[in-house]
Scaffold this active site. Structure first.
Site, PDB file in Angstrom:
ATOM      1  N   THR A  21       0.918  -1.142   0.000  1.00 29.83           N
ATOM      2  CA  THR A  21       0.000   0.000   0.000  1.00 29.83           C
ATOM      3  C   THR A  21       0.949   1.180   0.000  1.00 29.83           C
ATOM      4  O   THR A  21       2.111   1.018   0.340  1.00 29.83           O
ATOM      5  CB  THR A  21      -0.833  -0.003   1.309  1.00 29.83           C
ATOM      6  OG1 THR A  21      -1.669  -1.137   1.328  1.00 29.83           O
ATOM      7  CG2 THR A  21      -1.694   1.229   1.451  1.00 29.83           C
TER       8      THR A  21
ATOM      9  N   ARG B  84     -14.953  -6.182  -1.986  1.00 28.13           N
ATOM     10  CA  ARG B  84     -14.291  -5.980  -0.692  1.00 28.13           C
ATOM     11  C   ARG B  84     -13.775  -4.523  -0.612  1.00 28.13           C
ATOM     12  O   ARG B  84     -13.255  -3.982  -1.571  1.00 28.13           O
ATOM     13  CB  ARG B  84     -13.138  -6.974  -0.573  1.00 28.13           C
ATOM     14  CG  ARG B  84     -12.363  -6.880   0.738  1.00 28.13           C
ATOM     15  CD  ARG B  84     -11.001  -6.268   0.521  1.00 28.13           C
ATOM     16  NE  ARG B  84     -10.226  -6.234   1.749  1.00 28.13           N
ATOM     17  CZ  ARG B  84      -9.123  -5.528   1.886  1.00 28.13           C
ATOM     18  NH1 ARG B  84      -8.645  -4.819   0.894  1.00 28.13           N
ATOM     19  NH2 ARG B  84      -8.478  -5.522   3.028  1.00 28.13           N
TER      20      ARG B  84
ATOM     21  N   SER C 119     -11.316  -1.677   1.108  1.00 21.30           N
ATOM     22  CA  SER C 119     -10.046  -1.504   1.808  1.00 21.30           C
ATOM     23  C   SER C 119     -10.157  -0.436   2.901  1.00 21.30           C
ATOM     24  O   SER C 119     -11.029   0.438   2.845  1.00 21.30           O
ATOM     25  CB  SER C 119      -9.004  -1.077   0.785  1.00 21.30           C
ATOM     26  OG  SER C 119      -7.894  -0.528   1.416  1.00 21.30           O
ATOM     27  N   ASP C 120      -9.235  -0.487   3.831  1.00 23.42           N
ATOM     28  CA  ASP C 120      -9.149   0.579   4.855  1.00 23.42           C
ATOM     29  C   ASP C 120      -8.619   1.887   4.280  1.00 23.42           C
ATOM     30  O   ASP C 120      -8.754   2.935   4.903  1.00 23.42           O
ATOM     31  CB  ASP C 120      -8.196   0.144   5.973  1.00 23.42           C
ATOM     32  CG  ASP C 120      -6.786  -0.029   5.425  1.00 23.42           C
ATOM     33  OD1 ASP C 120      -6.551  -1.004   4.679  1.00 23.42           O
ATOM     34  OD2 ASP C 120      -5.928   0.828   5.706  1.00 23.42           O
TER      35      ASP C 120
ATOM     36  N   THR D 111      -0.778   0.910   6.655  1.00 23.82           N
ATOM     37  CA  THR D 111      -0.587  -0.160   5.685  1.00 23.82           C
ATOM     38  C   THR D 111      -0.714  -1.494   6.419  1.00 23.82           C
ATOM     39  O   THR D 111      -0.556  -1.547   7.630  1.00 23.82           O
ATOM     40  CB  THR D 111       0.780  -0.043   4.989  1.00 23.82           C
ATOM     41  OG1 THR D 111       0.921  -1.125   4.074  1.00 23.82           O
ATOM     42  CG2 THR D 111       1.940  -0.072   5.980  1.00 23.82           C
ATOM     43  N   GLY D 112      -1.012  -2.537   5.665  1.00 27.58           N
ATOM     44  CA  GLY D 112      -1.183  -3.840   6.291  1.00 27.58           C
ATOM     45  C   GLY D 112      -2.510  -4.439   5.879  1.00 27.58           C
ATOM     46  O   GLY D 112      -3.141  -4.004   4.917  1.00 27.58           O
ATOM     47  N   ILE D 113      -2.961  -5.410   6.624  1.00 26.21           N
ATOM     48  CA  ILE D 113      -4.232  -6.058   6.307  1.00 26.21           C
ATOM     49  C   ILE D 113      -5.373  -5.099   6.647  1.00 26.21           C
ATOM     50  O   ILE D 113      -5.548  -4.710   7.807  1.00 26.21           O
ATOM     51  CB  ILE D 113      -4.382  -7.370   7.105  1.00 26.21           C
ATOM     52  CG1 ILE D 113      -3.222  -8.316   6.795  1.00 26.21           C
ATOM     53  CG2 ILE D 113      -5.735  -8.022   6.821  1.00 26.21           C
ATOM     54  CD1 ILE D 113      -3.163  -8.822   5.390  1.00 26.21           C
ATOM     55  N   GLY D 114      -6.151  -4.746   5.627  1.00 29.28           N
ATOM     56  CA  GLY D 114      -7.190  -3.740   5.807  1.00 29.28           C
ATOM     57  C   GLY D 114      -8.165  -4.052   6.920  1.00 29.28           C
ATOM     58  O   GLY D 114      -8.551  -3.170   7.701  1.00 29.28           O
TER      59      GLY D 114
END
Ligand code: GLY
Length: 311
Positions: free
Chosen positions: A173, A201, A203-204, A222-225
């Site tokens: 990201t 889906r 995203s954050d 950043t990372g898993i949303g």
């Protein structure tokens, strides 16, 4: 009074640098982009203009999962999300799951002036037409190959993290947080998503959980949303600063909580005093910063979860 501009950017977080071309290539890329953005801030450019420029440069760098080089979703399509928050105006705008555009951040930029400031799918595509942005295919050969490999295995591997890369280079990201000479803070974040995700889906990266700023501080995640959303990480750190925490303490408490909750994420932040802070639960955070004197980065920073700062 003129404030010393500050800047921090990221190109994802994860388990290693291997799939992004290795330490030297990633460092070279991030440092060049930091310097290009910082030049704008040093010339009196606004924090908002700086984070837009930075997001575009990072979206255009195919090694990062945003804009050109975005990962493919489960149906083989690219859908990108991006957001912009002007901290001085406390105004958030974003675009969710848009395709066929070079720089999703440009749509977020245009939406700053609108009453309806976060658009998804059909609305986002309609904005492309209104803004007359040229059609652009963000697909790269590498991303297509990765998806084909997954297809051969009937998509048997687990969903790609948004976090940097492991053996497959499809994670990541991008984000930028800037403080300008007038003391204004802004944040921008952009992503191609998690890779192999279900159609629709969200995203954050186009939510205040993943990108948030006020006149006091700004954060890009950043990372898993899903992990970032459940921690509400960006907004949580900034609100803690609003409530009197130092930026460092706000990030420490938030990363501590995320570690207890076994999240996979990272965040970059700065405040109106010019403090530059980052935190992560993942092994690697691909961030670089400019403190007004020199460029630094977090590429070889500790593997353990924690919080760091530019002293
Ligand atoms: N952090 C970006 C995503 O989960 O899509």
């Amino acid at each position: 009074m003129t404030v010393q501009p500050k800047l921090i950017i990221h190109g994802g977080a994860g388990s290693s640098l291997k799939g992004k071309g290795g330490l030297i290539a990633v460092r070279e890329s991030l440092h060049k982009i930091v310097q290009d953005i910082y030049n704008l801030l040093a010339q009196g450019g606004s924090a908002v203009d700086a984070v837009i420029l930075g997001a575009k440069l990072l979206e255009d760098e195919p090694r990062f999962n945003a804009g050109t080089g975005s990962v493919l979703q489960s149906d083989g399509q690219i859908r990108m999300s991006a957001s912009l928050m002007d901290g001085a105006a406390q105004r958030f705008s974003g675009v969710i799951n848009v395709g066929r555009v070079k720089n999703p951040i440009e749509i977020a930029q245009a939406l700053q002036a609108e009453d309806d400031r976060v658009l998804s799918d059909v609305g986002a595509a309609e904005m492309l037409r209104v803004l007359q942005l040229p059609i652009h295919d963000p697909l790269t050969d590498l991303r297509l190959q990765e998806w084909m490999e997954e297809r051969k295995g009937n998509f048997s591997s687990s969903m790609a993290g948004v976090v940097a890369e492991d053996e497959m280079a499809r994670r990541g990201t991008i984000g930028v947080v800037a403080l300008d000479q007038a003391g204004r803070v802004a944040a921008a974040t952009s992503t191609g998503g998690k890779g192999l995700e279900r159609i629709g889906r969200v995203s954050d990266s186009a939510m205040p959980a993943g990108n948030y700023a006020t006149n006091l501080a700004g954060v890009s995640c950043t990372g898993i949303g899903e992990d970032i959303i459940e921690e509400c990480l960006a907004a949580k750190v900034v609100i803690r600063v609003t409530d009197g925490f130092s930026l460092q303490a706000a990030m420490e408490k938030s990363i501590e909580e995320a570690t207890i909750n076994r999240r996979d994420l990272g965040a970059i932040a700065l405040d109106a005093q010019g403090n530059i802070v980052w935190g992560k639960t993942s092994e690697v955070l691909l961030a670089a910063y400019h403190d007004g004197t020199a460029v630094g980065d977090t590429l070889e920073w500790q593997i353990e979860p924690g919080v760091g700062s530019q002293a």
